[in-house]
Design a protein around this motif. Structure first.
Motif, PDB file in Angstrom:
ATOM      1  N   ILE A 100     -66.096  31.303 -20.060  1.00 20.32           N
ATOM      2  CA  ILE A 100     -66.849  30.058 -19.841  1.00 20.32           C
ATOM      3  C   ILE A 100     -66.338  28.958 -20.774  1.00 20.32           C
ATOM      4  O   ILE A 100     -66.159  27.798 -20.359  1.00 20.32           O
ATOM      5  N   ALA A 101     -66.095  29.308 -22.042  1.00 12.81           N
ATOM      6  CA  ALA A 101     -65.608  28.318 -23.003  1.00 12.81           C
ATOM      7  C   ALA A 101     -64.248  27.767 -22.587  1.00 12.81           C
ATOM      8  O   ALA A 101     -64.002  26.558 -22.691  1.00 12.81           O
ATOM      9  N   CYS A 102     -63.363  28.628 -22.087  1.00 12.66           N
ATOM     10  CA  CYS A 102     -62.024  28.170 -21.704  1.00 12.66           C
ATOM     11  C   CYS A 102     -62.058  27.346 -20.425  1.00 12.66           C
ATOM     12  O   CYS A 102     -61.225  26.453 -20.246  1.00 12.66           O
ATOM     13  N   ILE A 103     -62.996  27.635 -19.522  1.00 14.48           N
ATOM     14  CA  ILE A 103     -63.172  26.763 -18.352  1.00 14.48           C
ATOM     15  C   ILE A 103     -63.539  25.353 -18.818  1.00 14.48           C
ATOM     16  O   ILE A 103     -62.980  24.354 -18.345  1.00 14.48           O
ATOM     17  N   PHE A 104     -64.476  25.271 -19.740  1.00 15.10           N
ATOM     18  CA  PHE A 104     -64.907  23.975 -20.268  1.00 15.10           C
ATOM     19  C   PHE A 104     -63.750  23.263 -20.970  1.00 15.10           C
ATOM     20  O   PHE A 104     -63.551  22.053 -20.799  1.00 15.10           O
ATOM     21  N   VAL A 105     -62.979  24.008 -21.769  1.00 14.23           N
ATOM     22  CA  VAL A 105     -61.835  23.416 -22.467  1.00 14.23           C
ATOM     23  C   VAL A 105     -60.782  22.946 -21.466  1.00 14.23           C
ATOM     24  O   VAL A 105     -60.207  21.857 -21.599  1.00 14.23           O
ATOM     25  N   GLY A 106     -60.503  23.770 -20.447  1.00  5.77           N
ATOM     26  CA  GLY A 106     -59.519  23.384 -19.449  1.00  5.77           C
ATOM     27  C   GLY A 106     -59.899  22.125 -18.702  1.00  5.77           C
ATOM     28  O   GLY A 106     -59.052  21.250 -18.451  1.00  5.77           O
ATOM     29  N   ILE A 107     -61.175  21.989 -18.351  1.00  3.88           N
ATOM     30  CA  ILE A 107     -61.632  20.794 -17.640  1.00  3.88           C
ATOM     31  C   ILE A 107     -61.486  19.553 -18.513  1.00  3.88           C
ATOM     32  O   ILE A 107     -61.070  18.489 -18.046  1.00  3.88           O
ATOM     33  N   ASN A 108     -61.807  19.688 -19.787  1.00  5.11           N
ATOM     34  CA  ASN A 108     -61.829  18.515 -20.667  1.00  5.11           C
ATOM     35  C   ASN A 108     -60.491  18.233 -21.333  1.00  5.11           C
ATOM     36  O   ASN A 108     -60.416  17.331 -22.173  1.00  5.11           O
ATOM     37  N   THR A 109     -59.441  18.970 -20.986  1.00  3.44           N
ATOM     38  CA  THR A 109     -58.096  18.681 -21.505  1.00  3.44           C
ATOM     39  C   THR A 109     -57.120  18.396 -20.375  1.00  3.44           C
ATOM     40  O   THR A 109     -55.912  18.509 -20.574  1.00  3.44           O
ATOM     41  N   ARG A 110     -57.628  18.027 -19.206  1.00  3.76           N
ATOM     42  CA  ARG A 110     -56.723  17.705 -18.100  1.00  3.76           C
ATOM     43  C   ARG A 110     -55.866  16.480 -18.395  1.00  3.76           C
ATOM     44  O   ARG A 110     -54.768  16.336 -17.847  1.00  3.76           O
ATOM     45  N   ALA A 111     -56.392  15.586 -19.228  1.00  2.00           N
ATOM     46  CA  ALA A 111     -55.635  14.376 -19.547  1.00  2.00           C
ATOM     47  C   ALA A 111     -54.459  14.651 -20.467  1.00  2.00           C
ATOM     48  O   ALA A 111     -53.583  13.803 -20.625  1.00  2.00           O
ATOM     49  N   VAL A 112     -54.417  15.823 -21.093  1.00  2.00           N
ATOM     50  CA  VAL A 112     -53.320  16.190 -21.992  1.00  2.00           C
ATOM     51  C   VAL A 112     -52.214  16.792 -21.156  1.00  2.00           C
ATOM     52  O   VAL A 112     -52.398  17.837 -20.516  1.00  2.00           O
ATOM     53  N   MET A 159     -56.977  38.021 -20.617  1.00  3.60           N
ATOM     54  CA  MET A 159     -57.089  37.547 -19.241  1.00  3.60           C
ATOM     55  C   MET A 159     -58.282  36.608 -19.070  1.00  3.60           C
ATOM     56  O   MET A 159     -58.224  35.657 -18.276  1.00  3.60           O
ATOM     57  N   ALA A 160     -59.368  36.844 -19.814  1.00  5.01           N
ATOM     58  CA  ALA A 160     -60.516  35.941 -19.748  1.00  5.01           C
ATOM     59  C   ALA A 160     -60.132  34.551 -20.241  1.00  5.01           C
ATOM     60  O   ALA A 160     -60.511  33.530 -19.639  1.00  5.01           O
ATOM     61  N   VAL A 161     -59.362  34.483 -21.322  1.00  6.26           N
ATOM     62  CA  VAL A 161     -58.943  33.195 -21.870  1.00  6.26           C
ATOM     63  C   VAL A 161     -57.978  32.487 -20.921  1.00  6.26           C
ATOM     64  O   VAL A 161     -58.153  31.297 -20.598  1.00  6.26           O
ATOM     65  N   ILE A 162     -56.975  33.203 -20.441  1.00  6.71           N
ATOM     66  CA  ILE A 162     -55.973  32.578 -19.565  1.00  6.71           C
ATOM     67  C   ILE A 162     -56.597  32.128 -18.245  1.00  6.71           C
ATOM     68  O   ILE A 162     -56.402  30.988 -17.803  1.00  6.71           O
ATOM     69  N   CYS A 163     -57.354  33.026 -17.605  1.00  8.86           N
ATOM     70  CA  CYS A 163     -57.956  32.679 -16.306  1.00  8.86           C
ATOM     71  C   CYS A 163     -58.966  31.542 -16.444  1.00  8.86           C
ATOM     72  O   CYS A 163     -59.032  30.658 -15.585  1.00  8.86           O
TER      73      CYS A 163
END
Length: 338
Positions: A100-112, A159-163
């Protein structure tokens, strides 16, 4: 004398005696109290003087709360000598937190843009990607070690972090910040309660009243923040029916609290938080209007209590900054620039 089971039992007993005598998370908060007071008193002057006032936004505060919680899950879980590895569900819970944390991080770092590491200008793009992959592999090493109790633990965690990161970055969907951070905080609190010895929080079956009280207050504050964010005031429910329903919910929450203190059971804690959420949601739905600042301050206090619970002063400081700079509360949106 040197039997393995006796050594482990002695270590558990010594740890349990210390946990009963002194809850470490509380003493850490007490020792950090002067720092917290200083942050509250001087953060305005510091932010004005350094020109970082515009950087302190609600989106960044929730973002770094999730990041620090995920790092705590990776680095702090490890008291394996007393882990009930035969029946434990904790590896799956920690993997869910990281996902869940990595989904949130991935969404909020799309601009990078990727690759992040550029190095010298004459370095080829292929080589830059290779260097970035090496850096990612190095970062995943502690993630793998955090699940090293079982042979499939490192695979599950990595795999949880990457996915999670890939799903958040390339799914083209947005998730709201407040439910995300509150969800991560709640699941982490449940994980701590599942096996306190793994997180050096206390010994299961012998938690002190301080441990239990802090758990209860943190869970109720998370429920209140979730209700204030997810439910809109509508002025519904007839007053007489509302009074009866409210007293029924109060009685149910109080009963769950008593049962939790007596049993320290995870299902009862989850039920108590759910009933508290329903009670707060009912109050919000019954109201004609809610001050937006109330939602912000409730979330800030939930973050403060949660930071003390897991002994991460930085998370507590984030909540204090949020209270000290209320004009930066605002609406919780989606992505943002780091």
């Amino acid at each position: 004398m040197f039997n393995e089971s006796l050594v482990v039992a002695s270590a558990v007993s010594a740890f349990n005696n210390f946990a009963v005598a002194g809850p470490a998370f509380l003493w850490n908060a007490v020792l950090c109290a002067p720092l917290f007071v200083g942050i509250y008193l001087f953060i305005r002057r510091f932010s004005d003087g350094c020109g970082i006032k515009s950087y302190i936004t609600s989106e960044r505060m929730t973002f770094w709360t999730v990041i620090l919680t995920a790092l705590w899950v990776v680095f702090m879980g490890g008291n394996y000598a007393v882990l009930r590895d035969g029946v434990s569900l904790l590896p799956w819970v920690t993997a869910a937190i990281l996902f869940i944390a990595c989904i949130f991080v991935g969404i909020n770092t799309r601009a990078v843009s990727l690759p992040i590491w550029y190095g010298r200008k004459n370095v080829s793009k292929r080589r830059r990607w290779l260097i970035n992959l090496c850096l990612v592999a190095i970062c995943l090493v502690p993630v793998g070690f955090s699940g090293a109790l079982k042979w499939w633990g490192p695979i599950l965690q990595i795999m949880a972090v990457i996915c999670g990161f890939l799903l958040g970055r390339y799914s083209h969907r947005q998730i709201r910040a407040v439910p995300s951070v509150l969800g991560v905080m709640f699941v982490t609190t449940v994980a701590v309660l599942m096996q306190p010895e793994l997180w050096r929080f206390g010994q299961l079956g012998n938690l002190t009243p301080v441990h239990l009280l802090w758990m209860l207050v943190t869970g109720i504050m998370i429920a209140a923040a979730m209700a204030l964010d997810m439910v809109n005031p509508r002025g519904r429910i007839h007053q007489s029916a509302y009074v009866k329903l409210k007293w029924l919910m109060r009685f149910t929450v109080a009963l769950c609290m008593v049962l939790f203190v007596l049993t320290e059971a995870v299902p009862i804690f989850i039920a108590m938080v759910f009933m508290a959420f329903v009670s707060f949601a009912m109050s919000v739905w019954h109201s004609n209007d809610i001050n937006p600042e109330l939602s912000m301050r409730t979330l800030a206090w939930a973050i403060i209590l949660f930071g003390c619970l897991i002994s991460v002063p930085t998370i507590t400081a984030i909540g204090i900054i949020w209270i000290a700079l209320p004009e930066h509360g605002g609406h919780m949106g989606g992505g943002f620039l780091l």
